[in-house]
Structure formats: C-alpha cells, structure tokens
Design a protein around this motif. Structure first.
Motif, mmCIF file in Angstrom:
data_model
loop_
_atom_site.group_PDB
_atom_site.id
_atom_site.type_symbol
_atom_site.label_atom_id
_atom_site.label_comp_id
_atom_site.label_asym_id
_atom_site.label_seq_id
_atom_site.Cartn_x
_atom_site.Cartn_y
_atom_site.Cartn_z
ATOM 1 N N UNK A 128 -5.883 9.947 -12.140
ATOM 2 C CA UNK A 128 -6.339 9.183 -13.294
ATOM 3 C C UNK A 128 -5.194 8.684 -14.178
ATOM 4 N N UNK A 129 -4.024 8.477 -13.557
ATOM 5 C CA UNK A 129 -2.895 7.931 -14.310
ATOM 6 C C UNK A 129 -2.339 6.694 -13.600
ATOM 7 N N UNK A 130 -1.723 5.760 -14.365
ATOM 8 C CA UNK A 130 -1.157 4.541 -13.795
ATOM 9 C C UNK A 130 0.314 4.380 -14.155
ATOM 10 N N UNK A 131 0.884 5.263 -14.940
ATOM 11 C CA UNK A 131 2.293 5.142 -15.324
ATOM 12 C C UNK A 131 3.186 5.583 -14.157
ATOM 13 N N UNK A 132 4.336 4.918 -14.031
ATOM 14 C CA UNK A 132 5.278 5.236 -12.954
ATOM 15 C C UNK A 132 6.229 6.329 -13.434
ATOM 16 N N UNK A 133 6.283 7.413 -12.704
ATOM 17 C CA UNK A 133 7.133 8.535 -13.065
ATOM 18 C C UNK A 133 8.559 8.321 -12.550
ATOM 19 N N UNK A 134 9.497 8.808 -13.290
ATOM 20 C CA UNK A 134 10.907 8.602 -12.941
ATOM 21 C C UNK A 134 11.247 9.171 -11.566
ATOM 22 N N UNK A 135 10.657 10.325 -11.241
ATOM 23 C CA UNK A 135 10.998 10.948 -9.948
ATOM 24 C C UNK A 135 10.572 10.089 -8.751
ATOM 25 N N UNK A 136 9.613 9.183 -8.969
ATOM 26 C CA UNK A 136 9.162 8.318 -7.882
ATOM 27 C C UNK A 136 10.136 7.158 -7.640
ATOM 28 N N UNK A 146 3.543 -1.639 -11.203
ATOM 29 C CA UNK A 146 4.460 -1.751 -10.057
ATOM 30 C C UNK A 146 5.068 -3.145 -9.985
ATOM 31 N N UNK A 147 4.279 -4.169 -10.256
ATOM 32 C CA UNK A 147 4.791 -5.544 -10.270
ATOM 33 C C UNK A 147 5.859 -5.688 -11.346
ATOM 34 N N UNK A 148 5.591 -5.135 -12.525
ATOM 35 C CA UNK A 148 6.551 -5.203 -13.618
ATOM 36 C C UNK A 148 7.854 -4.530 -13.211
ATOM 37 N N UNK A 149 7.744 -3.362 -12.598
ATOM 38 C CA UNK A 149 8.942 -2.630 -12.155
ATOM 39 C C UNK A 149 9.751 -3.465 -11.162
ATOM 40 N N UNK A 176 11.635 -6.403 -12.657
ATOM 41 C CA UNK A 176 12.833 -5.940 -13.364
ATOM 42 C C UNK A 176 13.971 -5.675 -12.374
ATOM 43 N N UNK A 177 13.653 -5.046 -11.241
ATOM 44 C CA UNK A 177 14.673 -4.738 -10.240
ATOM 45 C C UNK A 177 15.242 -5.992 -9.598
ATOM 46 N N UNK A 178 14.377 -6.961 -9.320
ATOM 47 C CA UNK A 178 14.843 -8.205 -8.716
ATOM 48 C C UNK A 178 15.725 -8.989 -9.689
ATOM 49 N N UNK A 179 15.325 -9.004 -10.943
ATOM 50 C CA UNK A 179 16.110 -9.707 -11.967
ATOM 51 C C UNK A 179 17.469 -9.048 -12.120
ATOM 52 N N UNK A 180 17.489 -7.723 -12.098
ATOM 53 C CA UNK A 180 18.739 -6.984 -12.240
ATOM 54 C C UNK A 180 19.681 -7.292 -11.071
ATOM 55 N N UNK A 181 19.094 -7.426 -9.884
ATOM 56 C CA UNK A 181 19.916 -7.720 -8.706
ATOM 57 C C UNK A 181 20.125 -9.191 -8.461
ATOM 58 N N UNK A 228 3.680 -11.120 -3.976
ATOM 59 C CA UNK A 228 2.215 -11.113 -3.994
ATOM 60 C C UNK A 228 1.742 -9.702 -4.304
ATOM 61 N N UNK A 229 0.506 -9.598 -4.853
ATOM 62 C CA UNK A 229 -0.005 -8.267 -5.200
ATOM 63 C C UNK A 229 -1.521 -8.246 -5.110
ATOM 64 N N UNK A 230 -2.072 -7.079 -4.802
ATOM 65 C CA UNK A 230 -3.518 -6.872 -4.786
ATOM 66 C C UNK A 230 -3.782 -5.384 -4.972
ATOM 67 N N UNK A 231 -5.018 -5.050 -5.309
ATOM 68 C CA UNK A 231 -5.354 -3.628 -5.476
ATOM 69 C C UNK A 231 -6.688 -3.326 -4.793
ATOM 70 N N UNK A 232 -6.867 -2.051 -4.455
ATOM 71 C CA UNK A 232 -8.098 -1.551 -3.837
ATOM 72 C C UNK A 232 -8.606 -0.401 -4.687
#
Length: 574
Positions: free
Chosen positions: A197-205, A258-261, A264-269, A276-280
C-alpha cells in the motif's frame, strides 16, 4: 517296201507343245519365282507423332503401314528396321520381321493375295544431332540362303526437341543461409519493489546491483558507436490483494514516481530517448505465474480458484478464506507483485557490408561463421564466393553450411564434379540438411538418375529452390502436366517450356515476359517458339533476331529447329 511318211507341220507343233510346254511352264515359274520384290512407296506408311518429338530423353514413334496386294512373296521373310538418320550418323531402333505364307516361323504372316497391315514401335535415345533428322525404314528380304535389300523409305522428317532446352544447370542450388543480423535488439531490465500500500521509491531500491548495471547499459547504449538506445518502457503493478480502487491508485502512483525518477536520471546523464509507461491495478497473471512456480502446499487449490472465478473481488475473497494458505501468499508471493519494471530497448549494430567484405579477404578469422557466410552473399563473383566459403569451412569445419555453399558456387560454374565433391562433404556433417539433399538431387538430375533425384528432392521439403528443381525433373521425365504444377508461379525459362509443351501458350508468353534478372538468349528463343506455335511470324522473327544478337550459336540451333520449318528464317541464320 519303204513307205515315206508325209511331214505334217501342224501335227508336229502339237506334239512339240506336249513335249515342251511343261518345261516352258517350269522355266517361267522359276523365272517369276526369282524376281525380286520391288521397293515400297512412303504412301503406304503413317508415323505418329508427326513430326517426331523428344519426350523424357527419348524419340518414340508408332509406325503403321501396309504391304499391298500380290506383293509379299510366299517364301520370303522381310525384316524392317527403323533408322533415324542425321548428319554424321544414324541410329537403329528394334527390328520387326514378317513372313510369307509358305514360311514356317512365329512372325506375323503376310498374305500374298491380300497383303497385310503392320504396326511397329520405334524408340531412340535422343542426341542433339537428331534435331535435324529423317526417319527411314530399311527392308531386308530373305529367301532361303539368299538375301537382298530393298530401297529405304523415308516416312518422317525432323524431331521437335523443345523439351531438351530445359536445363538443370540453370536451376539455382540451395544456399545454406547465414544467420547474420546487422541489428540485434536486446532488452535490459531493472525492478523497483514497493512496500504494501505504498508508492514511494525507497533509496535501497535505487542502489541494487541490478539498477546500477541497468544505468551503465543505458549510458553505454547512448554513447557507443555500435549501439542505439531505442526507448524505455515503465510498467507498474499492484498485487491483487486489496480492492480494485485502492490498487488502481497505488499502481498509477507507482508509475508516476518511477517515470519521474527515470526522467531525472536521463536528464542527469544527458540522454535523450522515448519513454512509454502503463500500469496494471491487479496483477492476476503475475500472481498465477508465481503460484505455479512455487512449492506452496495448496497451490493446486489456489489455481483452481483462479480458473473458477473471473471476478477479481470474488477471487480475492475465496483466496483470503484459505487463512493459512493466504498467510504464505502474503509472505512469499504478494510482495513480488508490488513493483515497477523499467525496460530499456537497445539495438546492437553489427559490422557494415564494407567492413565484413574487407575482413573476409584480409582477416577471416576475426569474423564469426555467420559473418563469413554473409560475406559470400556480398559478391557476384563465383570464384570469390568459393574462396570465402572455403575459408569458412577451414575455420569452422564442423558446420555443413560452408561446405554446401562451396558446392553451390561450383555448380553455378557448371563444374558438376567439384560441386558433388563438396555437397558430399556437407552431407557427412549433416546428411539430413534439406539444402544438401536438394543439391545432391541436382547432381543426380545432371546424371539422369531421375529416381535418385526424386528421392533426394523429397528429403528437401521447405527449400524455396525446390519448385524449380522438381519442375525440371518432371520435364526430363516427360511428365509435363506434373512439371507445370511443380513450377507453380515460378518465372523461368524452364517453367515456360513446361507451359509450351502443355500448349498453354498465353501462360508461357506471360512467364517469359515476366523474367527480369534471368532473361537471356534462351528466353527470347522460347518467345520465338511461342510465336511459331501461335502462327505469329512477327513474334518469331523479332525474338529470334534478338536471341541471335545475344548468342550467335542460336543461328545454327534455329536453322535446325523444326519449330520454325514453315517460316523463312534464312536471313537470320546465315
């Protein structure tokens, strides 16, 4: 007293007749009996077919004839031999013997008074000289120990040999293809797991080895000369426990984060690519797959529930009712279904044609087998192909393809013996390879071993070149309807010959007109044959002229061809 008898000349004549008449008759009979039989006219004989024709490598004829009334002497035998006479020689067919009424024997008896009808079958093994030839009948008369020959009788002239224009050497041998791909697409993946029940990305991931490797691959694909980053896809999921509304919101938020993350990574590099993105919302398919792979005690029961109920809420309810089982699912299965999967599509770009050709000549060992085999397709020179494929066979001796392709190039150079040698080498490595079987069939066809060729072609199912090869086999066997069917929609000289021989002249014309890369003097010559058979004199002369301009040997060929007998082509064949 001597009494002189008066001479009576009339009485003396009568007496002399009585004395000499039997002798005169005997002499007359003897004279008549010794008289030789005279020659026969061609009008007494009919030949079918007329003109003669080559079928299956044979020139066959049925000759029907008649010995006229009061011709065939009672005490003679007559042996009749058909001869096909051509420049520089002649060939005899089987002889037939006939006998007079007073001859004891097992031959057909011919009546002196009534004459008799005869039928003879003649067959000749075809040789090219027979195209311009005449069919003669030779007669040898035998009476007792004496014999004499009657004048030969010409009963037919010319042999249609269009079927013999078919040529197995023009059939394209089967190439054992390379598997070279200049561009190979590869996928690189990394997963981000979420808590229930969480959607935040954890640093360890974001610091896992998998994620680090993923970012390195993306960066490398964006900068390397031989790679291209085609795009990135993000698929986000929620486990099937919990309501549909909750799971939809969770999966959607996981996707957004995840798209936001990744942005950011692509811009940094400083990397540009499509995303593209989708969810289930409820990943039941993933749930089923993980359960099937697990060792959960009640997994069969769980799978049965999935198959019985299609409604997500009903499924969830039934599974949660299995309290002990659900705890195992909650601990082992469901956490794996709360994730976002990031997938990068990367094209690996291989060597250019120029690079491969250069290395095949200068450093073949630096190329893979498939690159070497591909190099052989980049040149039109048969000698260069042979050199490349031989080098491939030397470097990679355990693959039949290189050996087969050497043989293919030799066959195209019409070196059948050397081609056979290499095809047999390929067969030792892989005797069931369909390309090898087809090519060995071509060798058998060239040797006129039609039964073996048919067997080998039968082992080559699926080869594209097989239609042409099988069509030529049927042409050589004289089975023209089967040849037409085997050729199908093939556009070749050989296919057109089959259509000509089955009298489908419109189709033959269309086939010949549709030949592009392989159009040659033979193509034009066959168009002239179609013209001759459809009474189109203009078509005959125009195409013969073009054929001769491409190949001067067509002059002599056309001059001897009975296909053009009713046309004056002397100005073209001088």
């Amino acid at each position: 007293m001597n009494i002189k008898k008066k001479y009576n000349p009339i009485k003396q004549l009568v007496m002399n007749k009585k004395l000499y008449l039997p002798l005169l008759l005997a002499v007359l009979v003897a004279f008549v009996g010794c008289k030789k039989m005279g020659g026969l006219s061609a009008d007494y004989f009919t030949v079918t077919p007329s003109p003669l024709e080559v079928v299956g490598g044979k020139v066959a004829a049925t000759i029907t004839g008649k010995f006229p009334e009061k011709y065939f002497k009672k005490k003679v035998t007559v042996t009749v031999t058909p001869y096909l006479v051509y420049e520089g020689g002649e060939t005899a067919a089987a002889s037939y013997t006939y006998q007079g009424e007073k001859v004891k024997g097992n031959n057909q008896t011919i009546s002196y008074k009534l004459g008799g009808n005869i039928t003879m079958k003649a067959s000749f093994d075809y040789i090219p000289q027979m195209r311009k030839s005449d069919l003669y009948l030779a007669f040898k008369v035998q009476k007792g120990s004496k014999s004499y020959d009657l004048p030969r009788v010409k009963v037919a002239e010319g042999v249609l040999a269009t079927a013999e224009i078919s040529n197995a050497a023009t059939v394209k041998p089967a190439l054992a293809a390379d598997k070279f791909q200049r561009i190979i697409n590869e996928s690189r993946k990394a997963d981000i797991l979420f808590l229930i029940q969480q959607a935040n990305i954890r640093a360890n991931q974001l610091s896992t080895d998998q994620m680090k490797e993923f970012h390195n691959e993306v960066a490398n694909a964006a900068s390397a000369a031989n790679k291209e980053l085609k795009g990135i896809n993000i698929s986000s999921y929620a486990s099937p426990d919990g309501g549909v509304e909750l799971n939809t919101k969770l999966a959607e938020n996981r996707e957004k984060n995840t798209v936001k993350y990744m942005n950011e990574q692509l811009k940094k590099g400083n990397i540009e690519t499509d995303m593209t993105a989708e969810f289930t919302a409820q990943d039941w398919e993933g749930f089923k797959e993980l359960v099937e792979k697990s060792n959960i005690q009640d997994k069969d029961l769980i799978l049965r529930v999935l198959s019985m109920y299609s409604d997500p809420e009903q499924r969830e309810k039934e599974i949660k009712n299995m309290s002990s089982t659900f705890k195992v699912l909650a601990d082992e299965i469901l956490p794996q279904l709360r994730y976002s999967r990031i997938t990068a599509s990367i094209d690996i770009i291989g060597k250019s044609d120029a690079e491969i050709s250069k290395l095949a000549a200068s450093d073949p060992k630096s190329l893979t087998l498939d690159e070497l085999l591909y190099a052989g397709t980049l040149t039109d020179s048969k000698d260069d192909k042979i050199a490349i494929y031989k080098k491939a066979a030397e470097i990679y001796p355990n693959d039949y393809r290189a050996y087969n392709n050497v043989g293919m190039a030799y066959y195209q150079k019409q070196n059948v013996a050397e081609a056979e040698n290499w095809f047999k080498k390929a067969a030792k490595i892989d005797p069931k390879a369909p390309e090898v079987q087809m090519n060995l069939g071509l060798i058998s066809l060239a040797k006129n071993d039609y039964n073996k060729a048919a067997q080998e072609f039968g082992n080559a199912a699926g080869i594209d070149e097989l239609k042409e090869a099988t069509g030529v086999l049927y042409l050589k066997k004289g089975e023209y309807q089967k040849a037409v069917k085997a050729f199908g929609d093939t556009k070749s000289n050989n296919a057109a010959i089959a259509q000509i021989l089955t009298k489908d002249y419109n189709k033959a014309k269309n086939t010949l007109s549709s030949i592009n890369n392989g159009k040659d003097a033979t193509t034009l010559y066959l168009l002239a044959v179609v013209g001759a058979r459809t009474n189109n004199e203009k078509m005959v002369k125009e195409n013969l002229q073009k054929a001769i301009s491409l190949d001067n040997q067509m002059k002599a060929f056309a001059a001897a061809d009975i296909e053009f007998a009713k046309y004056d082509i002397s100005s073209l064949t001088k």
